[in-house]
Write a protein that holds these residues in place. Structure first.
Motif, PDB file in Angstrom:
ATOM      1  N   LEU A 210      15.152  -6.532  12.507  1.00 54.77           N
ATOM      2  CA  LEU A 210      14.514  -6.360  11.197  1.00 54.77           C
ATOM      3  C   LEU A 210      15.248  -7.278  10.232  1.00 54.77           C
ATOM      4  CD1 LEU A 210      12.182  -4.499  10.160  1.00 54.77           C
ATOM      5  CD2 LEU A 210      13.966  -3.242   8.948  1.00 54.77           C
ATOM      6  N   LEU A 211      14.566  -8.337   9.804  1.00 56.83           N
ATOM      7  CA  LEU A 211      15.245  -9.464   9.188  1.00 56.83           C
ATOM      8  C   LEU A 211      14.618  -9.861   7.859  1.00 56.83           C
ATOM      9  CD1 LEU A 211      15.162 -11.558  12.474  1.00 56.83           C
ATOM     10  CD2 LEU A 211      17.118 -10.235  11.656  1.00 56.83           C
ATOM     11  N   ASN A 212      15.476 -10.327   6.952  1.00 58.53           N
ATOM     12  CA  ASN A 212      15.055 -11.001   5.743  1.00 58.53           C
ATOM     13  C   ASN A 212      14.000 -10.202   4.990  1.00 58.53           C
ATOM     14  OD1 ASN A 212      13.661 -13.608   4.237  1.00 58.53           O
ATOM     15  ND2 ASN A 212      15.843 -13.847   4.545  1.00 58.53           N
ATOM     16  N   SER A 213      12.839 -10.790   4.707  1.00 61.01           N
ATOM     17  CA  SER A 213      11.834 -10.123   3.884  1.00 61.01           C
ATOM     18  C   SER A 213      11.309  -8.845   4.527  1.00 61.01           C
ATOM     19  CB  SER A 213      10.661 -11.071   3.612  1.00 61.01           C
ATOM     20  OG  SER A 213      10.017 -11.451   4.818  1.00 61.01           O
ATOM     21  N   GLN A 214      11.429  -8.713   5.859  1.00 58.02           N
ATOM     22  CA  GLN A 214      10.975  -7.501   6.527  1.00 58.02           C
ATOM     23  C   GLN A 214      11.747  -6.272   6.052  1.00 58.02           C
ATOM     24  OE1 GLN A 214      11.506  -8.460  10.670  1.00 58.02           O
ATOM     25  NE2 GLN A 214       9.575  -9.581  10.795  1.00 58.02           N
ATOM     26  N   GLN A 215      12.944  -6.492   5.538  1.00 60.46           N
ATOM     27  CA  GLN A 215      13.758  -5.369   5.087  1.00 60.46           C
ATOM     28  C   GLN A 215      13.227  -4.733   3.803  1.00 60.46           C
ATOM     29  OE1 GLN A 215      17.978  -6.370   5.206  1.00 60.46           O
ATOM     30  NE2 GLN A 215      17.694  -7.410   7.161  1.00 60.46           N
ATOM     31  N   ALA A 216      12.149  -5.299   3.233  1.00 59.26           N
ATOM     32  CA  ALA A 216      11.469  -4.641   2.121  1.00 59.26           C
ATOM     33  C   ALA A 216      10.906  -3.292   2.554  1.00 59.26           C
ATOM     34  CB  ALA A 216      10.347  -5.530   1.581  1.00 59.26           C
ATOM     35  N   LEU A 217      10.567  -3.145   3.834  1.00 54.56           N
ATOM     36  CA  LEU A 217      10.138  -1.838   4.344  1.00 54.56           C
ATOM     37  C   LEU A 217      11.221  -0.793   4.125  1.00 54.56           C
ATOM     38  CD1 LEU A 217       8.625  -2.859   7.808  1.00 54.56           C
ATOM     39  CD2 LEU A 217       7.322  -1.969   5.870  1.00 54.56           C
TER      40      LEU A 217
ATOM     41  N   ASN B 280      18.611  -3.516  -7.276  1.00 53.41           N
ATOM     42  CA  ASN B 280      17.725  -3.970  -8.349  1.00 53.41           C
ATOM     43  C   ASN B 280      17.273  -5.408  -8.127  1.00 53.41           C
ATOM     44  OD1 ASN B 280      17.807  -1.526  -9.676  1.00 53.41           O
ATOM     45  ND2 ASN B 280      19.462  -2.127 -11.056  1.00 53.41           N
ATOM     46  N   GLU B 281      18.217  -6.268  -7.699  1.00 52.18           N
ATOM     47  CA  GLU B 281      17.861  -7.663  -7.456  1.00 52.18           C
ATOM     48  C   GLU B 281      16.805  -7.772  -6.358  1.00 52.18           C
ATOM     49  OE1 GLU B 281      20.999 -10.996  -7.664  1.00 52.18           O
ATOM     50  OE2 GLU B 281      22.162  -9.195  -7.229  1.00 52.18           O
ATOM     51  N   PHE B 282      17.015  -7.035  -5.264  1.00 49.30           N
ATOM     52  CA  PHE B 282      16.071  -7.143  -4.155  1.00 49.30           C
ATOM     53  C   PHE B 282      14.731  -6.519  -4.522  1.00 49.30           C
ATOM     54  CE2 PHE B 282      14.593  -6.137   0.299  1.00 49.30           C
ATOM     55  CZ  PHE B 282      14.407  -7.469   0.658  1.00 49.30           C
ATOM     56  N   ASP B 283      14.749  -5.418  -5.286  1.00 49.53           N
ATOM     57  CA  ASP B 283      13.487  -4.832  -5.750  1.00 49.53           C
ATOM     58  C   ASP B 283      12.707  -5.836  -6.588  1.00 49.53           C
ATOM     59  OD1 ASP B 283      13.913  -2.457  -4.467  1.00 49.53           O
ATOM     60  OD2 ASP B 283      14.625  -1.374  -6.236  1.00 49.53           O
ATOM     61  N   SER B 284      13.406  -6.562  -7.434  1.00 53.44           N
ATOM     62  CA  SER B 284      12.734  -7.570  -8.264  1.00 53.44           C
ATOM     63  C   SER B 284      12.148  -8.675  -7.395  1.00 53.44           C
ATOM     64  CB  SER B 284      13.717  -8.163  -9.279  1.00 53.44           C
ATOM     65  OG  SER B 284      14.151  -7.171 -10.176  1.00 53.44           O
TER      66      SER B 284
ATOM     67  N   SER C 204      14.046  -1.158   1.988  1.00 55.19           N
ATOM     68  CA  SER C 204      14.440  -1.022   0.582  1.00 55.19           C
ATOM     69  C   SER C 204      13.412  -0.237  -0.222  1.00 55.19           C
ATOM     70  CB  SER C 204      14.647  -2.403  -0.049  1.00 55.19           C
ATOM     71  OG  SER C 204      13.410  -3.092  -0.186  1.00 55.19           O
ATOM     72  N   SER C 205      12.164  -0.244   0.220  1.00 58.70           N
ATOM     73  CA  SER C 205      11.103   0.487  -0.476  1.00 58.70           C
ATOM     74  C   SER C 205      11.031   1.952  -0.070  1.00 58.70           C
ATOM     75  CB  SER C 205       9.746  -0.188  -0.216  1.00 58.70           C
ATOM     76  OG  SER C 205       9.743  -1.521  -0.697  1.00 58.70           O
ATOM     77  N   GLY C 206      11.942   2.376   0.794  1.00 55.85           N
ATOM     78  CA  GLY C 206      11.992   3.785   1.179  1.00 55.85           C
ATOM     79  C   GLY C 206      10.917   4.203   2.153  1.00 55.85           C
TER      80      GLY C 206
ATOM     81  N   GLN D 218       0.799  -1.225   0.000  1.00 58.78           N
ATOM     82  CA  GLN D 218       0.000   0.000   0.000  1.00 58.78           C
ATOM     83  C   GLN D 218       0.831   1.275   0.000  1.00 58.78           C
ATOM     84  OE1 GLN D 218      -3.428   0.237   2.546  1.00 58.78           O
ATOM     85  NE2 GLN D 218      -3.844  -1.967   2.460  1.00 58.78           N
ATOM     86  N   PHE D 219       2.062   1.209   0.511  1.00 60.14           N
ATOM     87  CA  PHE D 219       2.842   2.445   0.649  1.00 60.14           C
ATOM     88  C   PHE D 219       4.055   2.516  -0.270  1.00 60.14           C
ATOM     89  CE2 PHE D 219       0.407   2.490   4.542  1.00 60.14           C
ATOM     90  CZ  PHE D 219       0.144   3.839   4.729  1.00 60.14           C
ATOM     91  N   ARG D 220       4.350   1.441  -0.988  1.00 56.62           N
ATOM     92  CA  ARG D 220       5.511   1.470  -1.869  1.00 56.62           C
ATOM     93  C   ARG D 220       5.329   2.548  -2.932  1.00 56.62           C
ATOM     94  NH1 ARG D 220       8.086  -3.096  -5.584  1.00 56.62           N
ATOM     95  NH2 ARG D 220      10.282  -2.860  -5.039  1.00 56.62           N
ATOM     96  N   GLY D 221       6.405   3.290  -3.187  1.00 52.05           N
ATOM     97  CA  GLY D 221       6.325   4.391  -4.138  1.00 52.05           C
ATOM     98  C   GLY D 221       5.988   5.707  -3.477  1.00 52.05           C
ATOM     99  N   THR D 222       5.751   5.684  -2.168  1.00 50.70           N
ATOM    100  CA  THR D 222       5.520   6.913  -1.407  1.00 50.70           C
ATOM    101  C   THR D 222       6.657   7.069  -0.406  1.00 50.70           C
ATOM    102  OG1 THR D 222       4.269   5.958   0.445  1.00 50.70           O
ATOM    103  CG2 THR D 222       3.065   6.416  -1.587  1.00 50.70           C
TER     104      THR D 222
END
Length: 548
Positions: free
Chosen positions: A60-67, A272-276, A69-71, A45-49
């Motif tokens: 803050l581990l593994n997939s949680q770090q998408a928070l 780029n890899e993690f964003d993908s 990497s998504s800024g 819901q918040f990616r890109g904002t």
């Protein structure tokens, strides 16, 4: 008369849309389960904002770090920001975020739990025994603390300020439509952060159940309905981390999804890899399994096995000589050393194993080297929480604890640095090592040896060195007598099996940045690992995550 009760069931999408707002402080609890389904929805819901979230999390581990990497995160308040499965290490995602301006505030596990407890109790601060001897210092952004006069017995007491998040996102085993949440042990920080939250709790559970199931397990209800804003049923809501359900309501638990976690970690090498990876597995609809790599068994021992076996022998020796009630196993190669020592001692002489999340007296089972593996939990004598382990059992006035821990760097006085590397890059943070080193009776430290890791002093004192007695590296064993370390034995790496003792000693000296070490004229050569030791060790880690 039957009172009407509020139905708090919501979809994930609605729960996040209704309650998560830019600028909030979000708390992600550390317990047996992790709120990963909710975090995925926040990312969607918040990616890109740029919502400017502050995140409070012991790890803050593994997939949680998408928070990150998504800024989405402006400030991270944490004890460990890196990777811990299957092995601990720094995170490229965190490193890039810090370079881009994200702020990080370093705590230790117990001090964070204490601060959240203060928030829940409505008091301004909480006394702790951590942060001893000026530790957790040497760097901006360390956890705030102060000393206050003890009004009852004199002297000073270290206190930490209350932490009060806006929202807590958590995952439980079961809950009813009102929001009464059942959680299985071990409890980690338990309910304290959730109760500290200003706005309330967004909860997911493996299953929404009827009231009779709640009543049947009321001793395991950790949150009452008024604390909860929404409840969403998400089977596998902790994935890729596991969930131990203890058979509550006949709900099946599940282990960590090793393939998915390894794939996420592998993808973190570049942005780029993690964003993908985030696009495919989080923002999209995660499905399917990834194949885990096949790892061949070596014909001889490895450097890592040599080090772990030597550490296990010293742990067992110290137990026999000094007698301890508990052995606390730190995550990584340290926990394998503690497990191997435990397996080699006769049951009558083996102390109870502790794990900081709340496991007491467990028996490590073959097949998974992860410290908190679900397969170990049914064997525990007690499933409690972090406050009991790090706040009471370790450092107790009647019960003695030996701890085995890892380190990034080690000073000549035993001080541990796991916060920044020799190049100034962020490592992982304290985790529980400051809490343990501040109060444990004795420490065995395990680390790879180089002149950049064994130093006269360290820039950041993550943990004090008062209790460090034994240091085991992949090249040597050092023991501290008084203020100085002395070399007790040299190890024989497989690649140097033909080297003389003098050649091995010269290599150890070249890899040691300490001055003042006592060097024996005729050092002992540590016996090579036995077949029995290697077989036991490899049974714990069959895929060789730690042993390569």
């Amino acid at each position: 008369m039957v009172l009407s009760r509020k139905d708090k069931r919501r979809s994930l999408e609605d729960a996040v849309a209704e309650h998560v707002r830019p600028g909030m402080t979000l708390h992600l609890p550390f317990g047996d389960a992790r709120p990963n389904a909710l975090l995925r929805e926040v990312v969607r819901q918040f990616r890109g904002t740029r919502p400017g979230f502050t995140v409070i999390s012991t790890g803050l581990l593994n997939s949680q770090q998408a928070l990150v990497s998504s800024g989405l995160v402006t400030k991270l308040i944490t004890t460990f920001a890196g990777e811990n499965y299957p092995t601990p290490g720094p995170s490229p995602v965190i490193k890039r975020a810090l370079e881009d301006g994200m702020e990080i505030e370093d705590w230790s596990i117990y001090t964070m739990v204490a601060a959240l407890t203060a928030g829940a109790l409505g008091v301004p601060f909480y006394p702790v025994r951590s942060f001893a001897e000026g530790s957790m210092s040497g760097r901006a952004g360390m956890a705030p603390r102060a000393t206050v006069d003890n009004p009852f017995a004199g002297g000073e007491v270290t206190v930490v300020p209350a932490l009060v998040p806006d929202l807590t996102l958590l995952h439980g085993v079961a809950g009813d439509a009102e929001g009464n949440i059942v959680m299985a042990g071990p409890g980690g920080e338990r309910e304290w952060g959730a109760l500290a939250s200003r706005v309330g709790v967004l909860a997911t559970v493996e299953r929404i159940v009827e009231r009779d199931v709640i009543e049947a397990h009321n001793s395991q209800v950790r949150l009452p309905a008024p604390a909860v804003l929404t409840i969403s049923e998400v089977s596998g809501g902790s994935a890729p981390y596991g969930t131990y359900t203890a058979g509550i309501g006949s709900i099946a638990g599940y282990d960590e999804d090793v393939s998915a976690m390894l794939a996420a970690r592998q993808s973190m090498r570049t942005a780029n890899e993690f964003d993908s990876w985030v696009d495919k597995w989080l923002v999209g609809n995660p499905a399917g399994q990834l194949d885990a790599p096949s790892v061949p068994q070596p014909e001889t021992y490895t450097d890592a096995e040599l080090m772990i076996v030597a550490a296990a022998r010293r742990i067992a020796t110290r137990i026999e000589a000094a007698g301890f009630d508990f052995v606390l196993a730190g995550i990584g190669q340290a926990n394998l050393a503690a497990w191997l020592a435990h397996a080699t001692l006769a049951p009558a002489r083996a102390p109870m194993l502790l794990a900081e999340m709340g496991m007491v007296g467990y028996t490590p089972q073959p097949g998974d080297p992860y410290l908190f593996a679900n397969r170990n939990k049914p064997s525990a004598a007690q499933l409690t929480d972090t406050t009991a382990i790090l706040g009471a059992y370790v450092g107790h006035h009647r019960m003695r604890t030996l701890a085995a821990v890892g380190a990034g760097q080690l000073a000549a006085d035993g001080s541990i640095n796991s916060t920044v590397g020799h190049d100034g890059a962020y490592l992982t943070g304290s985790g529980g090592v400051n809490d343990i080193a501040s109060v444990a009776d004795e420490l065995v430290v395990i680390l790879r040896q180089s002149a950049r890791r064994l130093l006269d002093d360290v820039e950041v004192r993550t943990a004090p060195g008062r209790a460090v007695r034994t240091v085991v590296t992949d090249r040597a064993i050092f023991v501290r007598d008084g203020d100085r370390f002395r070399l007790e034995a040299v190890l024989v790496p497989p690649a140097r099996s033909a080297a003389s003792t003098d050649e091995l000693l010269a290599d150890v000296r070249a890899r040691t940045g300490w001055s003042g070490v006592e060097w024996p004229a005729d050092p002992i050569r540590e016996p090579l690992p036995t077949i029995s030791e290697l077989e036991t060790l490899r049974a714990f880690d069959p895929d060789r995550h730690f042993l390569r």
